[in-house]
Design a protein around this motif. Sequence first.
Motif, PDB file in Angstrom:
ATOM      1  N   ARG A 117      94.640  93.166 159.378  1.00  0.00           N
ATOM      2  CA  ARG A 117      95.362  92.116 158.640  1.00  0.00           C
ATOM      3  C   ARG A 117      95.430  90.836 159.484  1.00  0.00           C
ATOM      4  NH1 ARG A 117     101.277  93.490 156.608  1.00  0.00           N
ATOM      5  NH2 ARG A 117     100.112  95.143 155.603  1.00  0.00           N
ATOM      6  N   LEU A 118      95.728  91.017 160.746  1.00  0.00           N
ATOM      7  CA  LEU A 118      95.778  89.853 161.633  1.00  0.00           C
ATOM      8  C   LEU A 118      94.426  89.133 161.639  1.00  0.00           C
ATOM      9  CD1 LEU A 118      97.265  88.209 163.886  1.00  0.00           C
ATOM     10  CD2 LEU A 118      96.142  89.737 165.506  1.00  0.00           C
ATOM     11  N   LYS A 119      93.409  89.938 161.678  1.00  0.00           N
ATOM     12  CA  LYS A 119      92.073  89.349 161.719  1.00  0.00           C
ATOM     13  C   LYS A 119      91.797  88.538 160.450  1.00  0.00           C
ATOM     14  CE  LYS A 119      87.279  90.584 162.163  1.00  0.00           C
ATOM     15  NZ  LYS A 119      86.360  91.664 162.402  1.00  0.00           N
ATOM     16  N   ARG A 120      92.177  89.123 159.322  1.00  0.00           N
ATOM     17  CA  ARG A 120      91.927  88.439 158.054  1.00  0.00           C
ATOM     18  C   ARG A 120      92.727  87.125 157.992  1.00  0.00           C
ATOM     19  NH1 ARG A 120      94.700  88.762 153.478  1.00  0.00           N
ATOM     20  NH2 ARG A 120      95.869  90.596 154.129  1.00  0.00           N
ATOM     21  N   LEU A 121      93.962  87.197 158.456  1.00  0.00           N
ATOM     22  CA  LEU A 121      94.816  86.017 158.338  1.00  0.00           C
ATOM     23  C   LEU A 121      94.464  84.923 159.351  1.00  0.00           C
ATOM     24  CD1 LEU A 121      98.316  87.677 157.729  1.00  0.00           C
ATOM     25  CD2 LEU A 121      96.801  86.604 156.065  1.00  0.00           C
ATOM     26  N   THR A 122      93.854  85.328 160.433  1.00  0.00           N
ATOM     27  CA  THR A 122      93.524  84.314 161.457  1.00  0.00           C
ATOM     28  C   THR A 122      92.068  83.844 161.369  1.00  0.00           C
ATOM     29  OG1 THR A 122      93.004  86.080 163.030  1.00  0.00           O
ATOM     30  CG2 THR A 122      95.217  85.136 163.144  1.00  0.00           C
ATOM     31  N   ARG A 123      91.367  84.396 160.384  1.00  0.00           N
ATOM     32  CA  ARG A 123      89.931  84.108 160.314  1.00  0.00           C
ATOM     33  C   ARG A 123      89.642  82.610 160.232  1.00  0.00           C
ATOM     34  NH1 ARG A 123      88.041  87.095 155.587  1.00  0.00           N
ATOM     35  NH2 ARG A 123      88.376  88.908 156.882  1.00  0.00           N
ATOM     36  N   ASP A 124      90.462  81.899 159.515  1.00  0.00           N
ATOM     37  CA  ASP A 124      90.187  80.472 159.310  1.00  0.00           C
ATOM     38  C   ASP A 124      90.898  79.566 160.320  1.00  0.00           C
ATOM     39  OD1 ASP A 124      88.601  81.121 157.150  1.00  0.00           O
ATOM     40  OD2 ASP A 124      90.311  81.119 155.768  1.00  0.00           O
ATOM     41  N   LEU A 125      91.596  80.180 161.234  1.00  0.00           N
ATOM     42  CA  LEU A 125      92.271  79.349 162.244  1.00  0.00           C
ATOM     43  C   LEU A 125      91.249  78.828 163.263  1.00  0.00           C
ATOM     44  CD1 LEU A 125      95.472  81.430 163.167  1.00  0.00           C
ATOM     45  CD2 LEU A 125      95.349  79.372 161.764  1.00  0.00           C
ATOM     46  N   PRO A 126      91.540  77.687 163.868  1.00  0.00           N
ATOM     47  CA  PRO A 126      90.655  77.220 164.947  1.00  0.00           C
ATOM     48  C   PRO A 126      90.631  78.241 166.084  1.00  0.00           C
ATOM     49  CG  PRO A 126      92.244  75.519 164.326  1.00  0.00           C
ATOM     50  CD  PRO A 126      92.643  76.763 163.600  1.00  0.00           C
ATOM     51  N   ASP A 127      89.534  78.248 166.808  1.00  0.00           N
ATOM     52  CA  ASP A 127      89.363  79.221 167.898  1.00  0.00           C
ATOM     53  C   ASP A 127      90.487  79.097 168.926  1.00  0.00           C
ATOM     54  OD1 ASP A 127      87.543  81.268 169.155  1.00  0.00           O
ATOM     55  OD2 ASP A 127      87.725  79.821 170.789  1.00  0.00           O
ATOM     56  N   ARG A 128      90.889  77.874 169.178  1.00  0.00           N
ATOM     57  CA  ARG A 128      91.933  77.669 170.190  1.00  0.00           C
ATOM     58  C   ARG A 128      93.213  78.407 169.798  1.00  0.00           C
ATOM     59  NH1 ARG A 128      94.570  71.810 170.800  1.00  0.00           N
ATOM     60  NH2 ARG A 128      95.454  72.499 168.846  1.00  0.00           N
ATOM     61  N   GLU A 129      93.550  78.386 168.502  1.00  0.00           N
ATOM     62  CA  GLU A 129      94.797  79.015 168.069  1.00  0.00           C
ATOM     63  C   GLU A 129      94.675  80.538 168.095  1.00  0.00           C
ATOM     64  OE1 GLU A 129      96.051  77.083 164.479  1.00  0.00           O
ATOM     65  OE2 GLU A 129      96.068  75.110 165.467  1.00  0.00           O
ATOM     66  N   ARG A 130      93.487  81.028 167.783  1.00  0.00           N
ATOM     67  CA  ARG A 130      93.287  82.484 167.889  1.00  0.00           C
ATOM     68  C   ARG A 130      93.371  82.935 169.348  1.00  0.00           C
ATOM     69  NH1 ARG A 130      87.945  83.766 164.761  1.00  0.00           N
ATOM     70  NH2 ARG A 130      87.576  81.536 164.971  1.00  0.00           N
ATOM     71  N   GLU A 131      92.871  82.077 170.226  1.00  0.00           N
ATOM     72  CA  GLU A 131      92.938  82.405 171.650  1.00  0.00           C
ATOM     73  C   GLU A 131      94.401  82.448 172.119  1.00  0.00           C
ATOM     74  OE1 GLU A 131      90.606  83.372 173.532  1.00  0.00           O
ATOM     75  OE2 GLU A 131      91.248  83.038 175.605  1.00  0.00           O
ATOM     76  N   LEU A 132      95.190  81.503 171.627  1.00  0.00           N
ATOM     77  CA  LEU A 132      96.605  81.489 172.019  1.00  0.00           C
ATOM     78  C   LEU A 132      97.316  82.753 171.536  1.00  0.00           C
ATOM     79  CD1 LEU A 132      97.689  77.758 171.392  1.00  0.00           C
ATOM     80  CD2 LEU A 132      97.033  78.850 173.516  1.00  0.00           C
ATOM     81  N   ILE A 133      97.017  83.158 170.316  1.00  0.00           N
ATOM     82  CA  ILE A 133      97.642  84.369 169.774  1.00  0.00           C
ATOM     83  C   ILE A 133      97.243  85.593 170.605  1.00  0.00           C
ATOM     84  CG2 ILE A 133      97.602  85.948 167.781  1.00  0.00           C
ATOM     85  CD1 ILE A 133      99.328  83.643 167.176  1.00  0.00           C
ATOM     86  N   ALA A 134      95.956  85.656 170.942  1.00  0.00           N
ATOM     87  CA  ALA A 134      95.470  86.819 171.701  1.00  0.00           C
ATOM     88  C   ALA A 134      96.095  86.863 173.091  1.00  0.00           C
ATOM     89  CB  ALA A 134      93.949  86.771 171.803  1.00  0.00           C
ATOM     90  N   LEU A 135      96.247  85.695 173.712  1.00  0.00           N
ATOM     91  CA  LEU A 135      96.819  85.674 175.055  1.00  0.00           C
ATOM     92  C   LEU A 135      98.322  85.967 175.020  1.00  0.00           C
ATOM     93  CD1 LEU A 135      94.920  82.567 176.519  1.00  0.00           C
ATOM     94  CD2 LEU A 135      94.667  84.937 177.259  1.00  0.00           C
ATOM     95  N   LYS A 136      98.993  85.434 174.003  1.00  0.00           N
ATOM     96  CA  LYS A 136     100.448  85.591 173.941  1.00  0.00           C
ATOM     97  C   LYS A 136     100.835  87.017 173.511  1.00  0.00           C
ATOM     98  CE  LYS A 136     104.735  84.072 173.779  1.00  0.00           C
ATOM     99  NZ  LYS A 136     105.398  83.548 174.967  1.00  0.00           N
ATOM    100  N   TYR A 137     100.201  87.499 172.447  1.00  0.00           N
ATOM    101  CA  TYR A 137     100.657  88.775 171.887  1.00  0.00           C
ATOM    102  C   TYR A 137      99.752  89.959 172.267  1.00  0.00           C
ATOM    103  CZ  TYR A 137     103.783  85.743 169.419  1.00  0.00           C
ATOM    104  OH  TYR A 137     104.750  84.806 169.152  1.00  0.00           O
ATOM    105  N   GLY A 138      98.506  89.666 172.560  1.00  0.00           N
ATOM    106  CA  GLY A 138      97.622  90.742 173.011  1.00  0.00           C
ATOM    107  C   GLY A 138      97.816  90.974 174.505  1.00  0.00           C
ATOM    108  N   ALA A 139      97.596  89.907 175.279  1.00  0.00           N
ATOM    109  CA  ALA A 139      97.719  90.044 176.731  1.00  0.00           C
ATOM    110  C   ALA A 139      99.166  89.996 177.191  1.00  0.00           C
ATOM    111  CB  ALA A 139      96.932  88.926 177.415  1.00  0.00           C
ATOM    112  N   ALA A 140     100.048  89.541 176.327  1.00  0.00           N
ATOM    113  CA  ALA A 140     101.478  89.467 176.647  1.00  0.00           C
ATOM    114  C   ALA A 140     101.737  88.678 177.929  1.00  0.00           C
ATOM    115  CB  ALA A 140     102.074  90.872 176.758  1.00  0.00           C
ATOM    116  N   ILE A 141     101.144  87.515 177.989  1.00  0.00           N
ATOM    117  CA  ILE A 141     101.387  86.674 179.170  1.00  0.00           C
ATOM    118  C   ILE A 141     102.173  85.435 178.757  1.00  0.00           C
ATOM    119  CG2 ILE A 141      99.431  87.498 180.511  1.00  0.00           C
ATOM    120  CD1 ILE A 141      97.797  85.222 179.631  1.00  0.00           C
TER     121      ILE A 141
END
Lengths: 172, 401
Positions: A117-141
Motif C-alpha cells: 500500500r505504501l508503495k502504491r501511495l508513494t508511487r507518484d511522489l518525487p524520489d526525494r520524498e520517497r527517500e525521506l520516508i524510507a530514511l525516516k520510517y524504514g531506517a528510523a534515523i
Amino acid sequence: MTLEQAIAGTGAEELDWEAVYADQAPRVYNYFRFRLGREADVEDLTARTFERAWRSRAQYRRDLAGFSTWLFKIAQNVRIDYLKSQRGQHLPLDAADDLAADGSPETDAERESDLARLKRLTRDLPDRERELIALKYGAAINNRLIAQLTGLSESNVGTILHRVVQTLRSRW
Amino acid sequence: MNDDFLHRIRTEPPPDFLARLKARLDLQPPPAPAAPVGSTLKKVLLGLLLSGCVFAVTLMLLNRTQTQAPAPVTVSSKQTPEIGNQPPKPAVVPRTTESKPPKVNRIADARPTALARPAYSYMTIKSLEPYLQQLMSRGEGGRAIVASESSTATLTRFCGPEKIDDPTPLYALVTRRMTSSELKTCTRNWVKVKEMLIGHQAIVLARSKLYGSFNLTPAEVFLALAAEVPDPTQPGKLIPNPNKMWSDVSSSLEREPIEFYGPEISSPAAVAFREIVLEPGCRALTTAAKCPELRKDGVYTEAQPISTDMLLKLQLKPNAIGILAYGSLFRDSNDLTATPIQGVVPTMETIIDGSYAGARPLYSYFNEDAGGPPAWHMFSSYLSSMLSERFAIIPSERSQP
C-alpha cells in the motif's frame, strides 16, 4: 546496546562492531524495504551494503560523519547501482505488481500488505520524498542525519516529511 | 504527527538472514586499525626525515656522477665542451630563481641576443602552450612564437643551425631528456645548452577507499572514456562508445557503472590526462590519425580537482573514479586510494623511474648563449609559477628519488 553506546568510545577502533551490526542491520534492511516496496532483493542489497562497509570499516572517521551517515551513503549507492543494473533488462517488479491489481481499489486495499500500500501511495511522489520516508520510517534515523544524507536542511526535512505524512495518512 | 501507520510497516529482518550475513562478514579479514592523529603526525615527520636523507644521498650521488661524467656543456667561459667516447650530458641547472645568474660565454659569431629578437619557444606539452604564450607576450622580446611538436622535432629545431628566416628557438619544453647525439648536434651548432628538470607531470585515477581500487590499463581507460571506440565487428572503424559498465570494457572488471569525475575538459590537467593516459590507450587500439575526444554522455563529469568538491563527490559516489593530479591524492590519501595503471601504483618512486604509466617528466632546455641570464631567469620564474596541481606537475625538488 544501541549504536550510540557502541560508538561511545574515543575512536573508531574502539567500536563494538557486534553492537553496530545488531543495531544497523535492521535499519538498512528496512530502508531497502521502504525504497523497493517489496521483500524481494532486500536481503541481497542489505548484504551488499554491509559487505562493502565491513571491508572498509577501518576507514570510518568519526570526526567527519557519523557511522550511520557513512553506512547509509553506501546503502544509497548500492540502491543506485542496483537500479542501473536493472534498467533495460526487464520490467521492474513494480510493473508486475501493477498488472496484478485487477480488482476494485477497495478490494485491493484490503488484500494488499501495508508495504504494498505504501508503495502504491508513494508511487507518484518525487524520489526525494520517497527517500525521506524510507530514511525516516524504514531506517528510523533522525532528521539531522537525514539532512546530512540528503543535503537538505534539518528544518526542511521536517517540513517535507510533515506534509508527505499528512498526504499519505489522508489516503491510507 | 500521527505516523503510526508508517512505523507499523517496519519489521525485523529474518534471524537466519542476519546470522548468515554476520557469518559472512566475520569471514572478512579484520580491518587495519585507523591511525590516530598523533600516529599520523609521527609518520609524516618520520617520512619527511627519511625523504630528506634520501634526497641528500641522491644529491651527493648526482654530484659525484656529474663530476665523473664527461665535461658537460658549460655555463662558464673557462670551461670547454668535451665530447669523448661517453655521451655528453647537458648542464643540469637547479630550478631556482634566486641562484646567481650564470656567466655567459659569448661566442665568436656574435649572434643577436635573445631579447633583440622574438622570444621563440618550442614545446611538446600542449597543456602548457597557452600559458607559455602568455609569458612570451609579456617578455621583453615583445613578440612570441610558441609551437608544439614532438620532443624529437622540438629538440632538432632547438639544436639546429641558426637561419635568418627561421631563427633557432630559445626554449624547449619536452617530455624526455635530450640524448647525447642531440647534445652533440647542439654543440656542433654552437648552441649552449642549459637543462632543467622541471618536475614530473603525474595524473592519478583515484577512488574512495570505500570501494577500493582496481587495476586498469590505458587501453581500458580509453575504452571507458573515449567518445568513440573501435567497432569490435569492423576493426579500424570507430563507433560511439557503447560501454556503460566496467564489465563491458573487460570481462575481468567488475560489473559496476563507469563513472568519472575529472577536471574541466579544457583545463591543463585534463589535457595532460588525455596526453598521458588516454592517447597511449588510443594508440594501442586504433590507427586513427586523431584520437577521439572524451565522451560527453554523462560518464565524465567535470569537477574541481583540487577542491573539496571532488572529494565530496567521490565520497557520495564511491564507485566513481576521480582524475586528479598526484599532489591532490597525496594530500587527501586518507579518503582516496589510487588505481594502479598496468599494475603499478603511483608513488614518487614509480613516477620517477618511469614505471607508472600515468606520469611523464618535463625537461626544459634553454639556449644560454642566445638568451642570457635575464631571459633565463624570466623563464625560470615563470616555470616555477606553473609547478602546481593545476598543471598536475610535481616540482623537481619533490620528484627527486
